[in-house]
Motif scaffolding. Structure first.
Motif, PDB file in Angstrom:
ATOM      1  N   SER A 575      46.005 -60.897  25.313  1.00 36.43           N
ATOM      2  CA  SER A 575      47.148 -61.603  25.934  1.00 36.43           C
ATOM      3  C   SER A 575      47.885 -60.707  26.929  1.00 36.43           C
ATOM      4  CB  SER A 575      48.104 -62.079  24.836  1.00 36.43           C
ATOM      5  OG  SER A 575      48.625 -60.965  24.112  1.00 36.43           O
ATOM      6  N   HIS A 576      47.823 -59.430  26.733  1.00 37.38           N
ATOM      7  CA  HIS A 576      48.487 -58.507  27.678  1.00 37.38           C
ATOM      8  C   HIS A 576      47.851 -58.635  29.065  1.00 37.38           C
ATOM      9  CE1 HIS A 576      50.546 -54.943  29.113  1.00 37.38           C
ATOM     10  NE2 HIS A 576      49.358 -54.415  29.483  1.00 37.38           N
ATOM     11  N   ARG A 577      46.528 -58.686  29.073  1.00 39.78           N
ATOM     12  CA  ARG A 577      45.843 -58.861  30.350  1.00 39.78           C
ATOM     13  C   ARG A 577      46.134 -60.232  30.932  1.00 39.78           C
ATOM     14  NH1 ARG A 577      44.174 -56.538  34.847  1.00 39.78           N
ATOM     15  NH2 ARG A 577      42.343 -57.582  35.753  1.00 39.78           N
ATOM     16  N   GLN A 578      46.206 -61.289  30.038  1.00 43.60           N
ATOM     17  CA  GLN A 578      46.496 -62.637  30.511  1.00 43.60           C
ATOM     18  C   GLN A 578      47.882 -62.712  31.132  1.00 43.60           C
ATOM     19  OE1 GLN A 578      44.272 -64.995  30.591  1.00 43.60           O
ATOM     20  NE2 GLN A 578      45.665 -66.508  31.505  1.00 43.60           N
ATOM     21  N   ARG A 579      48.852 -62.054  30.493  1.00 43.57           N
ATOM     22  CA  ARG A 579      50.218 -62.069  31.054  1.00 43.57           C
ATOM     23  C   ARG A 579      50.252 -61.392  32.426  1.00 43.57           C
ATOM     24  NH1 ARG A 579      51.562 -60.937  25.614  1.00 43.57           N
ATOM     25  NH2 ARG A 579      51.709 -58.690  26.115  1.00 43.57           N
ATOM     26  N   GLN A 580      49.477 -60.344  32.563  1.00 42.59           N
ATOM     27  CA  GLN A 580      49.447 -59.666  33.872  1.00 42.59           C
ATOM     28  C   GLN A 580      48.864 -60.584  34.941  1.00 42.59           C
ATOM     29  OE1 GLN A 580      47.275 -56.004  33.420  1.00 42.59           O
ATOM     30  NE2 GLN A 580      49.082 -54.869  32.673  1.00 42.59           N
ATOM     31  N   LEU A 581      47.797 -61.350  34.587  1.00 43.37           N
ATOM     32  CA  LEU A 581      47.193 -62.268  35.575  1.00 43.37           C
ATOM     33  C   LEU A 581      48.153 -63.385  35.932  1.00 43.37           C
ATOM     34  CD1 LEU A 581      43.529 -62.486  34.195  1.00 43.37           C
ATOM     35  CD2 LEU A 581      44.345 -61.264  36.227  1.00 43.37           C
ATOM     36  N   GLU A 582      48.839 -63.954  34.885  1.00 44.09           N
ATOM     37  CA  GLU A 582      49.806 -65.016  35.155  1.00 44.09           C
ATOM     38  C   GLU A 582      50.957 -64.519  36.054  1.00 44.09           C
ATOM     39  OE1 GLU A 582      51.052 -66.373  31.403  1.00 44.09           O
ATOM     40  OE2 GLU A 582      49.161 -67.409  30.907  1.00 44.09           O
ATOM     41  N   ALA A 583      51.441 -63.335  35.773  1.00 40.65           N
ATOM     42  CA  ALA A 583      52.518 -62.785  36.616  1.00 40.65           C
ATOM     43  C   ALA A 583      52.032 -62.588  38.047  1.00 40.65           C
ATOM     44  CB  ALA A 583      53.004 -61.453  36.030  1.00 40.65           C
ATOM     45  N   GLN A 585      49.616 -64.410  39.556  1.00 34.30           N
ATOM     46  CA  GLN A 585      49.502 -65.724  40.183  1.00 34.30           C
ATOM     47  C   GLN A 585      50.869 -66.269  40.581  1.00 34.30           C
ATOM     48  OE1 GLN A 585      46.755 -67.251  41.094  1.00 34.30           O
ATOM     49  NE2 GLN A 585      45.411 -65.652  40.217  1.00 34.30           N
ATOM     50  N   ALA A 586      51.854 -66.104  39.690  1.00 36.12           N
ATOM     51  CA  ALA A 586      53.211 -66.571  40.020  1.00 36.12           C
ATOM     52  C   ALA A 586      53.763 -65.849  41.249  1.00 36.12           C
ATOM     53  CB  ALA A 586      54.125 -66.355  38.810  1.00 36.12           C
ATOM     54  N   ALA A 587      53.504 -64.562  41.348  1.00 36.64           N
ATOM     55  CA  ALA A 587      53.977 -63.804  42.509  1.00 36.64           C
ATOM     56  C   ALA A 587      53.308 -64.300  43.779  1.00 36.64           C
ATOM     57  CB  ALA A 587      53.695 -62.321  42.300  1.00 36.64           C
ATOM     58  N   LEU A 588      52.001 -64.650  43.707  1.00 37.88           N
ATOM     59  CA  LEU A 588      51.313 -65.161  44.886  1.00 37.88           C
ATOM     60  C   LEU A 588      51.853 -66.524  45.291  1.00 37.88           C
ATOM     61  CD1 LEU A 588      47.592 -64.167  44.074  1.00 37.88           C
ATOM     62  CD2 LEU A 588      49.099 -63.192  45.815  1.00 37.88           C
ATOM     63  N   ALA A 589      52.180 -67.389  44.297  1.00 39.07           N
ATOM     64  CA  ALA A 589      52.735 -68.712  44.618  1.00 39.07           C
ATOM     65  C   ALA A 589      54.099 -68.583  45.270  1.00 39.07           C
ATOM     66  CB  ALA A 589      52.818 -69.530  43.327  1.00 39.07           C
TER      67      ALA A 589
END
Length: 1061
Positions: A575-583, A585-589
């Motif tokens: 989940s640590h890696r997943q949170r990094q990917l989500e953060a 993606q949100a930054a790119l949006a």
């Protein structure tokens, strides 16, 4: 005495040649000098003045008159610089050529003298007598060989003259754009002179002179014909001169002067707008390498070699592509590039890892002074940042220097910087050092390379061992024979490394063991290679490392723990890696959503920035203009302040010179007095360094005390000596008494024998002398008759001559006596006449003085009488003026009162009283209603005409006095009356008709106050003239009190009306 008339140059030249023909060269030189320096020569044509100047230069060089030539050259330059520059160049070149020829001739003459001396020395027969006492003494005192003395006596004076000639010409040509080419060529000749004759002191002075000339040119750039350093051609000529200066400084091994020349070149390069030629810059960097090598600054020495190699590569590329001329670039063949690459790599390897400079600690090497020095050297090399050892190696590897360098240099680099072999490093490097030592140019790098090799040896040993034997280290540090190092050198190196912090080694001399520090809390930079305050390497180090030291492990454990925990979390928690990917993606949006808005804001900000830039540029332009104006004002103020400062400094220098002169004279006098005090047995030791503590009075007192002591000492010595002599004489006499009888007997015998011998000799000599005298008498007796006759004739002749002279003398005496008597009588008569003349003049002067005194008294009496009369007249006039003023005041009061009464009457309504009015005939009254006199209205023309007719009808024919019996005139308004003071009765004139009418009606009492108010007032009399006013005052004053006239229309004051009533 007026100055001599000005002559034409042709006549002066002819006269000078005549003087030279009669061997009066100094007079000819003075004549030419006076003509050139004369103010009248400024208007002479240059064509006629040039031969005079050329002859003057020749004579001044022949006679070594440099000062006269300098004055004449300055005057000639001022005359010709605005009209003909070529003649100045011709004269100055002639001056330099003649001086150089004299030096060459002197050198040849010195060589001939030396060869003759050597030939004489080889022709000596007696080799034992070849060294005379004079030559031995001279060699002992001077310590020089005969050739040196010969050159000093023959060549040195002309060398000095030639040096002064170069200085004079450079001073004349400085800061003149029209003479700039000759100035640079003369500077080049001066450099060649210093190099040819090895004149190091003169070269330093020449460099300082040229440096001052450049500073002066920048200071006085506003003058006419001044040089402009912004001109590319002028700057290029100055650069060529400075490069030649740098070359000569390196040839003479004047490294400090060479470094100053490099700084001058760098300053000029910064001013230049035109890029310098590559060949010049190659020479620049090559000289820098030599300077830094002599100064043992191996870091910047290697940096200079790196810049030199880069310039060679660039020149080779430009020449290959044909972009520049081959003559403007240095030679860049493969051999040159290989040599330069080898030197770059070798100089970089020679940079000491441990600083060998003398400092007190790690912090002192990085103080502000060293930073400033490194910054200056960095700018001289044209680099943006200060060079480092690691940076130079990176640059060398990026340029593929290892491929171009010589094989032994490449192997040396691999051994020192790449491989790890602590037990064989010196063994592998020894053959390479032998090859490097065989090359004369590379032999200079052996000593710094040994320092680097020892550094690498100990750094690599510290990675393998904890302790080693000192003998083992000595066996490892073995170099080829010429370059062996001792155990003391190794110990000194270890101590220096410990002091700088690059090494951490403990030396045990008792056991001969070296211990490498393994303390986990020790300094970080002491345990790994390449780190230190004195090191030229980066903190990372360039030595191969086998393992980390305990101190490094302790120091980096937290960092390693952090890295390990992060890696563990990455693999354990998905989940640590997943949170990094989500953060992410949100930054790119968010970035995509705000991109358009951000672009608009960016464009708006760009416009604002552009506008602000324009405003800032305008503001900057205004500021620059204001700053330029302020700078001009400041420069003007600074110039004025500089002038005042120079004047003040001149005044202070003059005062200081006078004070120093007085102090020098006083010190010389004190030194003389002190020298006198140091003479004698009772000399006083006085320190000449502390002369300020003494004065003449004190030294005089010390001298008197010294003389007194010497006198006392002499008296004491005389007393002791006399006493000793007395005792000695007494002892001699006591001993002598015992031997006196025997000595007396012997002396008597000797005296008797001597007497008999002398007596016999005397008798014998007397007999011989008597015999000779008798024979002489017989010979002379035959001459007596002739002698007597000659003596008698001579006596008679001299007696006659004496008597004649006596008679002549008596006659002359009588003549002189008569003349003296006559002169005495004439002098007495003359004195009598002069005395009588003086007495007569004295009497006349006394009479004249008495007469003048009487006249003065008479004039004084007349002045007193006149003064009394004028005083009385002024007093009388003053009384009259006072009376007139009083009368005027009364008149003014009457007028004011009358005016006030009229104003009051106009304000009140008129009263009609039958008793106070005179009834007129019906025929005399005007038809119609009676006319009312309204205050403030003027009478009409009918009223004035009626009044005029009535007055004319009542005045008798032929009489000038008007009658008062008719109808009185109507009082007019105050504005229609004539202004001014009231009319006064003047003395000596008849009274006017108004005054006569006032006098007739003075006693009448028929008119009452009301009738006077109702009756018309006649016009007032005209104002009296100033001449008439004073005469009226005494007449009225003598007639008693002033009384009212009583006439109609006349205002009478209240106090007079009361008295009259």
């Amino acid at each position: 005495m007026p100055p001599p008339p000005h002559q034409k140059p042709e006549n002066v030249l002819k006269r000078a040649q005549e003087l030279i023909g009669v061997t009066q060269t100094p007079a000819a030189l003075n004549l030419l000098h006076d003509h050139i320096t004369s103010k009248r020569s400024r208007n002479v044509p240059i064509a006629s003045l040039e031969p005079v100047m050329l002859l003057l230069v020749e004579l001044s060089v022949e006679q070594k008159k440099g000062k006269l030539a300098k004055d004449a050259l300055y005057s000639y330059k001022n005359i010709a610089q605005n009209s003909n520059i070529s003649t100045i160049e011709l004269v100055l070149k002639k001056f330099i050529e003649l001086a150089a020829e004299k030096v060459t001739e002197a050198q040849k003459r010195a060589d001939e003298l030396q060869s003759s001396i050597e030939a004489t020395a080889t022709a000596i027969d007696d080799l034992d007598a070849s060294e005379t006492p004079e030559s031995i003494l001279l060699a002992t005192v001077s310590g020089e060989q005969s050739r040196d003395r010969t050159e000093r006596a023959v060549v040195t004076p002309w060398l000095k003259f030639l040096w002064e000639a170069y200085r004079t010409v450079l001073d004349i040509l400085r800061n003149n754009a029209r003479l700039e080419t000759l100035y640079q060529s003369t500077a080049m000749q001066a450099f060649d002179f210093c190099l040819k004759y090895q004149r190091k002191t003169e070269f330093r002075r020449l460099c300082e002179l040229l440096r001052n000339h450049v500073q002066t040119a920048a200071k006085y750039s506003s003058q006419m014909h001044a040089i402009n350093l912004n001109d590319p051609d002028t700057l290029q000529r100055h650069l060529e001169t400075r490069f030649q200066q740098l070359n000569v400084a390196v040839e003479l091994e004047l490294w400090q002067e060479a470094f100053r020349s490099v700084e001058d070149i760098h300053t000029l390069l910064n001013l230049s707008k035109r890029p310098p030629k590559n060949i010049m810059m190659a020479n620049y960097y090559e000289k820098l390498t030599r300077i830094f090598l002599v100064g043992e600054n191996y870091l910047f020495h290697a940096a200079a070699w790196s810049r030199y190699y880069s310039l060679l590569r660039q020149s080779a590329a430009l020449v290959a592509t044909g972009q520049t001329k081959k003559a403007d670039n240095p030679s860049a063949t493969d051999a040159d590039l290989q040599k330069a690459a080898s030197f770059v790599l070798l100089s970089a390897l020679s940079i000491p890892v441990i600083s060998t400079s003398r400092s007190r600690g790690a912090m002192v090497d990085f103080d502000e002074a060293k930073k400033n020095k490194n910054s200056r050297l960095t700018h001289l090399l044209g680099m943006s940042t200060a060079p480092t050892r690691a940076g130079l190696f990176r640059d060398a590897l990026s340029k593929s220097l290892l491929k171009r360098a010589r094989p032994e240099i490449r192997d040396l680099y691999n051994i020192l910087e790449v491989d790890f072999h602590p037990l064989s490093i010196c063994q592998k490097i020894s053959p390479i050092l032998t090859k490097i030592g065989a090359d004369a140019e590379m032999e200079k790098y052996i000593l710094p390379l040994q320092q680097v090799i020892l550094t690498r040896l100990f750094q690599q040993l510290s990675q393998v061992y904890e302790s080693v034997d000192l003998a083992f280290v000595e066996s490892l540090a073995q170099f080829p024979d010429p370059f062996q190092i001792t155990l003391g050198t190794i110990e000194k190196f270890i101590m220096n490394g410990n002091k700088k912090g690059d090494l951490s080694i403990r030396m045990d001399h008792a056991t001969g063991i070296l211990n490498f520090d393994k303390d986990v809390f020790s300094s970080s930079k002491a345990v790994h290679a390449g780190s230190a305050a004195g090191s030229s390497e980066s903190p990372i180090g360039s030595v191969q490392r086998l393992q980390s030291t305990p101190s490094e492990i302790v120091r980096s454990q937290l960092a390693r723990l952090t890295t390990t925990l992060y890696t563990t979390c990455f693999y354990i928690d998905p989940s640590h890696r997943q949170r990094q990917l989500e953060a992410q993606q949100a930054a790119l949006a968010r970035a995509k959503a705000g991109a358009e808005q951000e672009q608009r804001e960016t464009l708006a900000r760009k416009e604002v920035i552009q506008k602000r830039k324009e405003e800032a540029s305008e503001l900057q332009a205004k500021r620059e203009n204001e700053k330029a104006r302020q700078k001009r004002l400041q420069e003007q103020a600074l110039a004025e302040a500089e002038e005042r400062r120079l004047a003040q400094e001149q005044k202070e220098r003059e005062e200081k010179r006078l004070k120093d002169e007085r102090d020098r004279v006083r010190k010389e006098e004190l030194k003389k007095q002190i020298a006198d005090l140091k003479i004698g047995p009772n000399a006083i030791d006085i320190d000449l360094e502390n002369l300020d503590e003494y004065d003449s009075n004190r030294l005089r007192a010390m001298k008197l005390a010294q003389l007194e002591r010497e006198k006392n000492d002499i008296n004491e010595k005389l007393r002791i000596t006399g006493k000793r002599i007395d005792h000695l004489e007494r002892a001699f006499r006591k001993e002598e008494i015992k031997k006196l009888p025997e000595d007396y007997a012997k002396q008597s015998e000797r005296d008797l024998a001597a007497y008999e011998e002398v007596k016999a000799e005397t008798l014998k000599e007397a007999k011989e002398k008597h015999k000779e005298s008798v024979e002489l008498k017989h010979r002379l007796s035959r001459l007596m008759p002739f002698y007597e006759s000659f003596r008698k004739s001579l006596h008679d002749r001299r007696r006659d001559e004496f008597e004649k002279r006596q008679r002549d003398a008596e006659r002359e005496l009588e003549k002189q006596i008569t003349a003296r008597k006559k002169e005495y009588r004439e002098r007495k008569l003359r004195e009598k006449r002069e005395r009588e003349e003086k007495e007569r003049a004295l009497r006349e002067a006394e009479e004249r003085a008495e007469k003048e005194k009487q006249e003065q008294e008479k004039r004084a009496e007349q002045r007193r009488i006149e003064s009394a009369r004028q005083k009385e007249q002024r007093e009388k006039e003053r009384q009259e003026a006072l009376e007139k003023a009083a009368l005027q005041a009364r008149r003014e009061e009457e007028a004011m009162a009358r005016k006030q009464a009229e104003k009051e009457k106009e304000r009140l309504p008129p009263r009609r009283e039958a008793d106070a009015m005179d009834r007129t005939a019906s025929n005399d009254r005007p038809l119609g209603a009676p006319r009312v006199n309204i205050a403030g209205l003027k009478p009409s023309w009918r009223d004035r005409d009626t009044s005029k007719n009535a007055t004319a009808g009542s005045t008798p024919t032929g009489s000038g006095i008007p009658s008062r019996t008719g109808t009185p005139l109507e009082r007019t308004d105050s504005n229609e009356r004539p202004s001014g003071a009231p009319r006064l009765n003047l003395a000596g004139k008849q009274p006017s008709w108004r005054e006569r009418q006032a006098a007739k009606a003075q006693g009448a009492a028929g008119a009452s106050t009301d009738s006077r108010d109702a009756a018309p007032v006649p016009a007032p009399a005209p104002a009296p003239t100033p001449a008439q006013a004073p005469a009226q005052v005494p007449a009225q004053a003598s007639g008693g009190p002033l009384k009212p006239s009583g006439a109609p229309g006349k205002y009478v004051p209240r106090h007079l009306r009361d008295k009259q009533g």
